[in-house]
Design a protein around this motif. Structure first.
Motif, PDB file in Angstrom:
ATOM      1  N   LEU A   1       0.846  -1.186   0.000  1.00 16.06           N
ATOM      2  CA  LEU A   1       0.000   0.000   0.000  1.00 16.06           C
ATOM      3  C   LEU A   1       0.884   1.240   0.000  1.00 16.06           C
ATOM      4  O   LEU A   1       1.778   1.380   0.846  1.00 16.06           O
ATOM      5  CB  LEU A   1      -0.910  -0.011   1.224  1.00 16.06           C
ATOM      6  CG  LEU A   1      -1.928   1.120   1.350  1.00 16.06           C
ATOM      7  CD1 LEU A   1      -2.925   1.075   0.206  1.00 16.06           C
ATOM      8  CD2 LEU A   1      -2.656   1.026   2.683  1.00 16.06           C
ATOM      9  N   ALA A   2       0.620   2.155  -0.939  1.00 16.80           N
ATOM     10  CA  ALA A   2       1.467   3.349  -1.076  1.00 16.80           C
ATOM     11  C   ALA A   2       0.587   4.587  -1.232  1.00 16.80           C
ATOM     12  O   ALA A   2       0.482   5.164  -2.323  1.00 16.80           O
ATOM     13  CB  ALA A   2       2.390   3.193  -2.284  1.00 16.80           C
ATOM     14  N   PRO A   3      -0.062   5.025  -0.149  1.00 13.20           N
ATOM     15  CA  PRO A   3      -1.004   6.136  -0.263  1.00 13.20           C
ATOM     16  C   PRO A   3      -0.363   7.479  -0.599  1.00 13.20           C
ATOM     17  O   PRO A   3      -1.066   8.403  -1.016  1.00 13.20           O
ATOM     18  CB  PRO A   3      -1.669   6.178   1.128  1.00 13.20           C
ATOM     19  CG  PRO A   3      -0.700   5.515   2.041  1.00 13.20           C
ATOM     20  CD  PRO A   3      -0.006   4.479   1.222  1.00 13.20           C
ATOM     21  N   ARG A   4       0.946   7.611  -0.424  1.00 10.55           N
ATOM     22  CA  ARG A   4       1.618   8.884  -0.710  1.00 10.55           C
ATOM     23  C   ARG A   4       2.393   8.851  -2.025  1.00 10.55           C
ATOM     24  O   ARG A   4       3.197   9.746  -2.297  1.00 10.55           O
ATOM     25  CB  ARG A   4       2.559   9.237   0.451  1.00 10.55           C
ATOM     26  CG  ARG A   4       1.829   9.510   1.759  1.00 10.55           C
ATOM     27  CD  ARG A   4       2.799   9.914   2.861  1.00 10.55           C
ATOM     28  NE  ARG A   4       2.101  10.213   4.096  1.00 10.55           N
ATOM     29  CZ  ARG A   4       1.730   9.311   4.993  1.00 10.55           C
ATOM     30  NH1 ARG A   4       2.020   8.028   4.778  1.00 10.55           N
ATOM     31  NH2 ARG A   4       1.082   9.652   6.085  1.00 10.55           N
ATOM     32  N   LEU A   5       2.135   7.853  -2.818  1.00  8.93           N
ATOM     33  CA  LEU A   5       2.844   7.734  -4.102  1.00  8.93           C
ATOM     34  C   LEU A   5       2.515   8.909  -5.018  1.00  8.93           C
ATOM     35  O   LEU A   5       3.355   9.362  -5.797  1.00  8.93           O
ATOM     36  CB  LEU A   5       2.459   6.415  -4.770  1.00  8.93           C
ATOM     37  CG  LEU A   5       3.293   5.973  -5.970  1.00  8.93           C
ATOM     38  CD1 LEU A   5       4.717   5.651  -5.533  1.00  8.93           C
ATOM     39  CD2 LEU A   5       2.658   4.740  -6.621  1.00  8.93           C
ATOM     40  N   ALA A   6       1.284   9.386  -4.948  1.00  8.82           N
ATOM     41  CA  ALA A   6       0.848  10.549  -5.727  1.00  8.82           C
ATOM     42  C   ALA A   6      -0.076  11.373  -4.852  1.00  8.82           C
ATOM     43  O   ALA A   6      -0.588  10.897  -3.837  1.00  8.82           O
ATOM     44  CB  ALA A   6       0.129  10.114  -7.006  1.00  8.82           C
ATOM     45  N   GLU A   7      -0.275  12.628  -5.229  1.00  5.74           N
ATOM     46  CA  GLU A   7      -1.154  13.495  -4.452  1.00  5.74           C
ATOM     47  C   GLU A   7      -1.929  14.414  -5.379  1.00  5.74           C
ATOM     48  O   GLU A   7      -1.594  14.569  -6.565  1.00  5.74           O
ATOM     49  CB  GLU A   7      -0.340  14.327  -3.460  1.00  5.74           C
ATOM     50  CG  GLU A   7       0.665  15.259  -4.112  1.00  5.74           C
ATOM     51  CD  GLU A   7       1.476  16.066  -3.109  1.00  5.74           C
ATOM     52  OE1 GLU A   7       2.226  16.954  -3.556  1.00  5.74           O
ATOM     53  OE2 GLU A   7       1.362  15.813  -1.891  1.00  5.74           O
ATOM     54  N   ARG A   8      -2.978  14.990  -4.839  1.00  6.56           N
ATOM     55  CA  ARG A   8      -3.729  16.004  -5.578  1.00  6.56           C
ATOM     56  C   ARG A   8      -2.906  17.286  -5.603  1.00  6.56           C
ATOM     57  O   ARG A   8      -2.587  17.846  -4.572  1.00  6.56           O
ATOM     58  CB  ARG A   8      -5.069  16.274  -4.896  1.00  6.56           C
ATOM     59  CG  ARG A   8      -6.064  15.142  -5.047  1.00  6.56           C
ATOM     60  CD  ARG A   8      -6.988  15.362  -6.211  1.00  6.56           C
ATOM     61  NE  ARG A   8      -7.961  14.283  -6.311  1.00  6.56           N
ATOM     62  CZ  ARG A   8      -8.976  14.284  -7.165  1.00  6.56           C
ATOM     63  NH1 ARG A   8      -9.156  15.304  -7.984  1.00  6.56           N
ATOM     64  NH2 ARG A   8      -9.814  13.269  -7.206  1.00  6.56           N
TER      65      ARG A   8
END
Length: 233
Positions: free
Chosen positions: A150-157
């Motif tokens: 799980l990589a929730p910070r791989l991309a951001e708005r």
């Protein structure tokens, strides 16, 4: 696993009552309501998950290939699946996330091994207002007990955008253009993006394009529910 967790949560939160009809249930849903869910069959375009004869790539994806490479969807976004998705998203019924994750997990290929699992990012203001990211809650339950990363910070708005709901179809791609940022080096990686609902696919398309510019070799969508095309049974 997501299914077993959902049953344990159901007993604790709902006391053996079906979330939809409030009848007796061993899990979050009784057998009748579970059977009523509009599960999607395999006769879907592998690229966009809309109905397609024989499960072949649809004409639209052949003519204009999207930035994402594949889409797996568990349910049609129709009653009563929409009740569950909206309850998680708008009424903070977080106990539904493992149930929806289990339905999605059941549709994933047995050999699915992406390098990263990325929940659809929320804008900071919307995250503060809602208090949670529903896609992250589903993704957490989905990867629990697996080797998936799980990589929730791989991309951001990169910027907030008005909600896609209610916008004309032709305005949705423009609305999300430049909405994401990915500073990671993804050279040769496969990324699975988890989202609750796929409608036109414009947001997923923009995120996939951003990930591809960062070097991703393959981007797949794992979505709980897919809005049917007009006339799609």
């Amino acid at each position: 696993m997501p299914g077993a967790l959902a049953q344990r949560i159901a007993q604790l939160v709902f006391g053996g009552r079906c979330y939809l009809c409030r009848g007796s249930a061993g899990g979050l849903l009784c057998a009748a309501c579970d059977a009523d869910l509009p599960r999607l069959d395999g006769l879907r375009c592998p690229r966009c998950a809309l109905a397609s004869p024989g499960g072949a790539t649809c004409g639209r994806c052949l003519a204009q290939p999207p930035a994402y490479d594949a889409t797996v969807a568990a349910l049609a976004y129709a009653f009563p699946a929409d009740v569950l998705v909206q309850a998680l998203k708008f009424r903070s019924e977080l106990s539904l996330a493992p149930l929806l994750a289990a339905m999605l997990a059941a549709r994933l290929p047995a050999d699915a091994r992406p390098d990263y699992v990325l929940p659809m990012p929320l804008a900071a203001a919307r995250l503060r207002a809602r208090g949670f990211n529903q896609s992250l809650e589903v993704a957490r339950a989905l990867v629990r007990g697996t080797a998936l990363r799980l990589a929730p910070r791989l991309a951001e708005r990169a910027r907030d955008t008005p909600p896609q709901f209610g916008l004309p179809l032709e305005a949705r791609a423009k609305n999300v253009r430049g909405a994401f940022r990915c500073d990671a080096s993804l050279e040769g990686a496969e990324v699975a993006v988890v989202d609750d609902v796929m409608t036109t696919g414009a947001t997923l398309e923009e995120l996939a394009a951003t990930l591809k510019r960062a070097g991703a070799a393959r981007v797949v969508n794992w979505v709980v529910a897919r809005t049917p095309a007009p006339g799609d049974a």
